[in-house]
Design a protein around this motif. Structure first.
Motif, short mmCIF file in Angstrom:
data_model
loop_
_atom_site.label_atom_id
_atom_site.label_comp_id
_atom_site.label_asym_id
_atom_site.label_seq_id
_atom_site.Cartn_x
_atom_site.Cartn_y
_atom_site.Cartn_z
N PRO A 204 0.81 -1.23 0.00
CA PRO A 204 0.00 0.00 0.00
C PRO A 204 0.84 1.27 0.00
O PRO A 204 0.44 2.28 -0.59
CB PRO A 204 -0.82 -0.13 1.30
CG PRO A 204 -0.86 -1.59 1.59
CD PRO A 204 0.47 -2.10 1.14
N VAL A 205 2.01 1.21 0.63
CA VAL A 205 2.90 2.38 0.66
C VAL A 205 3.43 2.67 -0.75
O VAL A 205 3.47 3.82 -1.20
CB VAL A 205 4.06 2.15 1.64
CG1 VAL A 205 4.99 3.35 1.65
CG2 VAL A 205 3.52 1.89 3.03
N LEU A 206 3.84 1.60 -1.47
CA LEU A 206 4.34 1.79 -2.83
C LEU A 206 3.25 2.36 -3.74
O LEU A 206 3.52 3.23 -4.58
CB LEU A 206 4.85 0.45 -3.38
CG LEU A 206 6.04 -0.17 -2.66
CD1 LEU A 206 6.42 -1.49 -3.31
CD2 LEU A 206 7.23 0.78 -2.65
N ALA A 207 2.02 1.87 -3.57
CA ALA A 207 0.92 2.41 -4.37
C ALA A 207 0.66 3.88 -4.02
O ALA A 207 0.40 4.69 -4.92
CB ALA A 207 -0.35 1.58 -4.13
N ALA A 208 0.76 4.22 -2.74
CA ALA A 208 0.54 5.61 -2.32
C ALA A 208 1.62 6.53 -2.85
O ALA A 208 1.35 7.70 -3.15
CB ALA A 208 0.49 5.67 -0.79
N ILE A 209 2.85 6.03 -2.96
CA ILE A 209 3.95 6.86 -3.49
C ILE A 209 3.67 7.29 -4.93
O ILE A 209 4.05 8.38 -5.36
CB ILE A 209 5.28 6.07 -3.40
CG1 ILE A 209 5.70 5.95 -1.92
CG2 ILE A 209 6.39 6.74 -4.20
CD1 ILE A 209 6.91 5.07 -1.70
N LEU A 210 2.95 6.43 -5.68
CA LEU A 210 2.61 6.77 -7.07
C LEU A 210 1.64 7.93 -7.14
O LEU A 210 1.57 8.63 -8.16
CB LEU A 210 2.01 5.55 -7.77
CG LEU A 210 2.93 4.35 -7.96
CD1 LEU A 210 2.14 3.18 -8.54
CD2 LEU A 210 4.09 4.71 -8.88
N LEU A 211 0.87 8.15 -6.06
CA LEU A 211 -0.18 9.17 -6.09
C LEU A 211 0.17 10.41 -5.26
O LEU A 211 -0.19 11.53 -5.62
CB LEU A 211 -1.50 8.59 -5.55
CG LEU A 211 -2.07 7.38 -6.29
CD1 LEU A 211 -3.31 6.87 -5.58
CD2 LEU A 211 -2.39 7.73 -7.73
N GLY A 212 0.84 10.22 -4.12
CA GLY A 212 1.08 11.33 -3.20
C GLY A 212 2.17 12.28 -3.67
O GLY A 212 3.11 11.87 -4.35
N ARG A 213 2.02 13.56 -3.32
CA ARG A 213 3.01 14.56 -3.70
C ARG A 213 3.82 15.05 -2.50
O ARG A 213 4.71 15.89 -2.65
CB ARG A 213 2.32 15.76 -4.37
CG ARG A 213 1.65 15.38 -5.68
CD ARG A 213 1.03 16.58 -6.35
NE ARG A 213 0.44 16.23 -7.64
CZ ARG A 213 -0.17 17.09 -8.43
NH1 ARG A 213 -0.28 18.36 -8.06
NH2 ARG A 213 -0.67 16.70 -9.57
N SER A 214 3.49 14.60 -1.31
CA SER A 214 4.25 14.94 -0.11
C SER A 214 4.24 13.73 0.81
O SER A 214 3.45 12.78 0.62
CB SER A 214 3.62 16.14 0.60
OG SER A 214 2.34 15.79 1.12
#
Length: 282
Positions: A204-214
């Motif tokens: 889930p962290v790797l998927a969030a890195i694709l979307l998050g900007r901070s």
């Protein structure tokens, strides 16, 4: 499915683990220490095998798992800090030792090892009321720790040496952090399973890195994706009679692939749009 008590317990336990696993996993990924979760899971397997070997009542097995996991990771952290060994070598050593102990204890346990599949792959029906209360208690502790030390953890994970120079109690915070990682892995085994709990901390962290900007966006998105993955995975496990841990992790992997492909397609579309806007050479 909500009319069954075991399903309500599994969903509540899944929601809690779906939140706390990525919440700690964000900091593991940031400090390139993701392998720690898998290492703790393998050490925990030794605790499961030891409990089965000595014929311990199933309600006490989680306590043995947590004790073994905490001892293993504290040993790894002590060797890393005091002896200067590299983190990946230490984790490989601890994981190998934990797996070897698990194999030995399972062999000694004989027929008692039949219960191992629920710990390896997770199970909906094995989440007891005691397991649920333990998971919720750990979730409260982890949430309180992150609320108190969020900024300090981010500083340590970004630049540990600068954090030491600034006067932060780095070693104490690190020990407390890995203690909570061990605690979280130990209580999550019933839902996700030994072999897959590390994936719930990282995917889930790797998927969030694709979307998050901070970093804050990545943290919040990781919690949301972990929660969605766990609830959808447990529902799929109930509907199709599949292993709970496998379904949860496959949902998380599916979300990661969907975001990755979507981002790649958006990149291709933007590049083509830029090329179309360029004037043709005379």
């Amino acid at each position: 499915m909500l009319q069954y008590d075991f399903m309500l317990r599994a969903l509540a336990a899944g929601a809690a683990t779906g939140l706390i696993c990525p919440a700690l996993g964000v900091f593991l990924v940031l400090r390139r220490y993701s392998f720690l979760a898998d290492t703790v899971a393998h050490i925990s397997l030794a605790g499961v095998a030891f409990g089965l070997w000595i014929g311990l009542d199933s309600s006490f097995v989680p306590l043995v798992i947590i004790a073994v996991a905490v001892l293993g990771v504290l040993l790894a952290e002590h060797l890393r800090v005091r002896r200067g060994f590299s983190a990946d070598a230490l984790l490989a050593f601890i994981m190998s030792a934990g797996l070897a102990l698990a194999v030995i204890f399972f062999g000694l346990a004989g027929s008692g090892a039949l219960d191992i599949t629920s710990y390896l792959f997770g199970s909906l029906i094995t989440v007891s009321a005691a397991d649920l209360w333990l998971i919720l208690a750990v979730a409260v502790v982890v949430g309180s720790f992150l609320a108190l030390f969020f900024k300090e953890l981010f500083f340590i994970c970004s630049d540990e040496e600068s954090a030491r120079v600034s006067g932060l109690p780095v070693d104490r915070i690190n020990r407390l952090f890995i203690f909570l990682v061990a605690l979280t892995v130990g209580v999550s085994l019933r839902v996700v399973g030994t072999l897959l709990v590390g994936a719930l901390m990282v995917v889930p962290v790797l998927a969030a890195i694709l979307l998050g900007r901070s970093f804050r966006q990545v943290f919040l998105l990781s919690l949301a994706l972990g929660l969605v993955s766990t609830l959808l995975g447990l529902t799929a496990s109930y509907r199709f009679g599949l292993a709970a841990g496998g379904c949860v992790v496959m949902v998380a992997c599916g979300l990661f692939l969907a975001f990755y492909v979507s981002r790649a397609l958006v990149g291709v579309y933007r590049r083509r749009s830029i090329l179309k806007e360029k004037p043709e050479p005379q």
